[in-house]
Write an enzyme that holds these catalytic residues in place. Structure first.
Site, PDB file in Angstrom:
ATOM      1  N   GLY A 151       0.835  -1.191   0.000  1.00 21.13           N
ATOM      2  CA  GLY A 151       0.000   0.000   0.000  1.00 21.13           C
ATOM      3  C   GLY A 151       0.864   1.233   0.000  1.00 21.13           C
ATOM      4  N   GLY A 174       0.634   5.216   1.530  1.00 21.20           N
ATOM      5  CA  GLY A 174      -0.085   6.280   2.210  1.00 21.20           C
ATOM      6  C   GLY A 174       0.489   7.611   1.786  1.00 21.20           C
ATOM      7  CE  LYS A 207       2.750   4.388   8.305  1.00 23.77           C
ATOM      8  NZ  LYS A 207       1.510   4.665   9.035  1.00 23.77           N
ATOM      9  CG  ASP A 227      -6.499   9.654   9.408  1.00 25.63           C
ATOM     10  OD1 ASP A 227      -7.573  10.077   8.916  1.00 25.63           O
ATOM     11  OD2 ASP A 227      -5.483   9.452   8.731  1.00 25.63           O
ATOM     12  CG  PHE A 283       2.421  11.139   5.954  1.00 22.43           C
ATOM     13  CD1 PHE A 283       2.616  12.276   5.198  1.00 22.43           C
ATOM     14  CD2 PHE A 283       1.401  11.134   6.884  1.00 22.43           C
ATOM     15  CE1 PHE A 283       1.815  13.384   5.353  1.00 22.43           C
ATOM     16  CE2 PHE A 283       0.584  12.236   7.052  1.00 22.43           C
ATOM     17  CZ  PHE A 283       0.793  13.368   6.280  1.00 22.43           C
TER      18      PHE A 283
HETATM   19  N1  LIG Z   1       0.142  -4.077   8.579  1.00 23.93           N
HETATM   20  C1  LIG Z   1      -0.253  -3.942   7.315  1.00 23.93           C
HETATM   21  N2  LIG Z   1      -0.520  -5.017   6.552  1.00 23.93           N
HETATM   22  C2  LIG Z   1      -0.948  -4.876   5.268  1.00 23.93           C
HETATM   23  N3  LIG Z   1      -1.131  -3.697   4.659  1.00 23.93           N
HETATM   24  C3  LIG Z   1      -0.897  -2.584   5.374  1.00 23.93           C
HETATM   25  C4  LIG Z   1      -0.438  -2.640   6.725  1.00 23.93           C
HETATM   26  N4  LIG Z   1      -0.298  -1.365   7.182  1.00 23.93           N
HETATM   27  C5  LIG Z   1      -0.650  -0.577   6.159  1.00 23.93           C
HETATM   28  N5  LIG Z   1      -1.003  -1.284   5.070  1.00 23.93           N
HETATM   29  C6  LIG Z   1      -1.474  -0.753   3.768  1.00 23.93           C
HETATM   30  O1  LIG Z   1      -0.817   0.467   3.501  1.00 23.93           O
HETATM   31  C7  LIG Z   1      -1.764   1.549   3.465  1.00 23.93           C
HETATM   32  C8  LIG Z   1      -1.119   2.791   4.053  1.00 23.93           C
HETATM   33  O2  LIG Z   1      -0.771   2.537   5.400  1.00 23.93           O
HETATM   34  P1  LIG Z   1      -0.870   3.681   6.504  1.00 23.93           P
HETATM   35  O3  LIG Z   1      -2.269   4.243   6.480  1.00 23.93           O
HETATM   36  O4  LIG Z   1      -0.373   3.145   7.793  1.00 23.93           O
HETATM   37  O5  LIG Z   1       0.150   4.732   5.884  1.00 23.93           O
HETATM   38  P2  LIG Z   1       0.154   6.326   5.951  1.00 23.93           P
HETATM   39  O6  LIG Z   1       1.314   6.792   5.153  1.00 23.93           O
HETATM   40  O7  LIG Z   1       0.086   6.754   7.377  1.00 23.93           O
HETATM   41  O8  LIG Z   1      -1.195   6.622   5.205  1.00 23.93           O
HETATM   42  P3  LIG Z   1      -2.213   7.834   5.259  1.00 23.93           P
HETATM   43  O9  LIG Z   1      -1.595   8.891   6.081  1.00 23.93           O
HETATM   44  O10 LIG Z   1      -2.398   8.160   3.822  1.00 23.93           O
HETATM   45  O11 LIG Z   1      -3.487   7.265   5.882  1.00 23.93           O
HETATM   46  C9  LIG Z   1      -2.985   1.033   4.231  1.00 23.93           C
HETATM   47  O12 LIG Z   1      -4.196   1.641   3.799  1.00 23.93           O
HETATM   48  C10 LIG Z   1      -2.966  -0.448   3.877  1.00 23.93           C
HETATM   49  O13 LIG Z   1      -3.577  -0.678   2.623  1.00 23.93           O
END
Ligand SMILES: Nc1ncnc2c1ncn2[C@@H]1O[C@H](COP(=O)(O)OP(=O)(O)OP(=O)(O)O)[C@@H](O)[C@H]1O
Length: 469
Positions: free
Chosen positions: A158, A160, A184, A282, A162
């Site tokens: 995925g 996000g 991540k 969030d 960030f």
């Molecule tokens: N533990 C996990 N297992 C599988 N997929 C994951 C996991 N953590 C995150 N993802 C995938 O990655 C995507 C982004 O993760 P996350 O929301 O933690 O990132 P972010 O950069 O903080 O995103 P945002 O700020 O845009 O919400 C999630 O919507 C999911 O599809």
């Protein structure tokens, strides 16, 4: 997924025969493998800005929101914030040097560093970065790559705003460790690193308060630095609920029994947050992950989480569609803000539709009032941002461009006749009517406008929709 296919079948049957359909009483959300590769949506003309998560606080110049468009979709999409202009009708001199931009569909609140034009923005250039980063500071991983001599990347998972999330195999996994993990990889940027570190401490706190892993928040395994990127090692899950809705329930939603299973698990997660005095801030379908069988969910992305009681007033906390009215009005907030967001997710799960798709905070308030009636005056009087949306007599003042075109909005807000959640939720033949009316009652209580009167997590867990009693 049987439950969803069943709902499709019912709709189809209803269309064809205009009568009730015999229905399985499947309560389980059963397995259906992900087969669609994630899509990358990239606008060649977009300019990416680096955003900073610290929100503006009460007493400072109110935020001006440039027209930010974000290519958004499910988490696998490339989400790129691009400035397309500035808000009309606001003299330049009144703009704060720090302009906050509102999020749009499903995208977490973000903040650009300078208003209106790109001058001063932290625009990354390939030439300025080490070549393992892309121009936006995301790590350019490749399949098979071993991170930190420990984790071999097996797939993308995925993306996000960030971070990039990858699936990996733990090459040093002990007997009791999971072999498959998610990593991540936080963007290489100072503020992102800091918020990543905060996310680590929230995850550690949650994991140690849930040793048995029964409380539906994603498990944190460890963290490490790799090529200047903070990497969080997490338990690996299968897909997020936005993907589930998109793939199996678009415009239709899931079967009520599946929604009930998910609701209960979400309330258990909220209870853990409450016990740890953490506000998620969030919650949205993108940040709720499910396992391969789709019968277990976990809350993820604690990158915006706050300790309860901090109460920095900001109108852009929480992704807009899931944002509680107290945030928009500038009132103190607590755990009830997450309860509101969960309510929005449950509605979306059952109907496949977004309940409050407001284009601006002003548009959001109008949608809230259409559903639940006028805001209590006492609440409006306390809001730091009330004057942005209501006149001195506390009548609603539409500033949202789309709303201003609608005649109904010109009426005094006191005339708003609430529809309630009920009429928005259609009853399908075969659906247990008693359970459905309990679901409506639950949602009605989750969407109480006054946060102090909204359903608490303990009340939610003992609600008849959840207990079945
Ligand atoms: N533990 C996990 N297992 C599988 N997929 C994951 C996991 N953590 C995150 N993802 C995938 O990655 C995507 C982004 O993760 P996350 O929301 O933690 O990132 P972010 O950069 O903080 O995103 P945002 O700020 O845009 O919400 C999630 O919507 C999911 O599809």
């Amino acid at each position: 997924m049987d439950a969803i296919l069943e709902k499709h079948r019912q709709l189809q049957f209803q269309k064809e025969h205009q009568g009730p359909v015999p229905c399985h009483d499947s309560t389980e959300v059963t397995s259906l493998d992900r087969d669609a590769a994630t899509t990358e949506v990239k606008d060649a003309n977009s300019v990416t800005v680096i955003v900073d998560e610290k929100s503006y606080t009460m007493g400072k110049t109110p935020p001006i929101q440039p027209n930010i468009s974000i290519n958004s979709g499910i988490s696998g999409d490339q989400r790129t914030a691009c400035v397309s202009g500035v808000q009309e009708g606001i003299p330049m001199g009144e703009r704060s040097s720090d302009i906050l931009c509102d999020d749009i569909f499903g995208v977490s609140p973000i903040r650009v560093q300078k208003s209106g034009n790109l001058e001063g923005m932290h625009v990354r250039k390939n030439s300025l970065r080490d070549n393992w980063d892309d121009e936006h500071g995301y790590y350019k991983y490749h399949l098979g790559e071993v991170l930190d001599g420990h984790y071999r990347i097996t797939a993308g998972s995925g993306k996000g705003v960030f971070s990039t999330v990858v699936q990996a195999k733990d090459l040093k996994a002990g007997e009791n460790d999971p072999e498959e993990v998610a990593i991540k990889i936080i963007c290489n940027e100072k503020e992102r690193y800091k918020s990543g570190k905060r996310e680590v401490s929230v995850l550690e706190k949650l994991s140690s308060a849930d040793c048995e892993d029964k409380r539906h928040c994603v498990r944190f395994i460890s963290s490490f630095m790799y090529r200047d990127h903070l990497c969080l090692v997490l338990e690996s899950l299968h897909m997020n609920l936005r993907e589930v809705i998109k793939k199996f329930g678009r415009d239709i939603g899931l079967k009520l029994t599946a929604v009930r299973t998910y609701s209960k698990q979400l309330f258990i997660a909220l209870k853990l947050l409450k016990d740890c005095s953490i506000l998620h801030c969030d919650i949205k379908p993108d940040n709720i992950l499910v396992n391969g069988s789709k019968n277990l969910l976990k809350l993820c992305d604690f990158g915006s989480a706050l300790p309860a009681g901090i109460n920095d007033i900001t109108p852009i906390l929480v992704s807009r569609f899931y944002r509680a009215p107290e945030i928009i009005l500038g009132l103190p907030y607590d755990h009830s803000l997450d309860m509101w967001s969960v309510g929005c997710c449950l509605y979306e799960l059952y109907t496949g539709k977004i309940l409050f798709p407001g284009g601006t905070n002003n548009g959001m308030l109008w949608l809230h009032m259409q559903l639940k009636g006028p805001f209590p005056k006492k609440m409006l009087r306390k809001g730091a941002f009330t004057t942005q949306h209501f006149d001195q007599d506390l009548n609603f003042h539409a500033t949202d461009e789309n709303l201003m075109k609608k005649k109904a909005v010109n009426k005094l807000c006191m005339n708003v006749k609430p529809s309630g959640v009920g009429p928005k939720i259609s009853s399908l033949p075969g659906e247990d009517q008693k359970m459905l009316s309990r679901f409506k009652d639950l949602l009605e209580k989750m969407f109480v406008l006054d946060p102090q009167k909204r359903l608490t997590v303990s009340q939610a867990l003992s609600h008849p929709f959840i207990t079945g009693e």
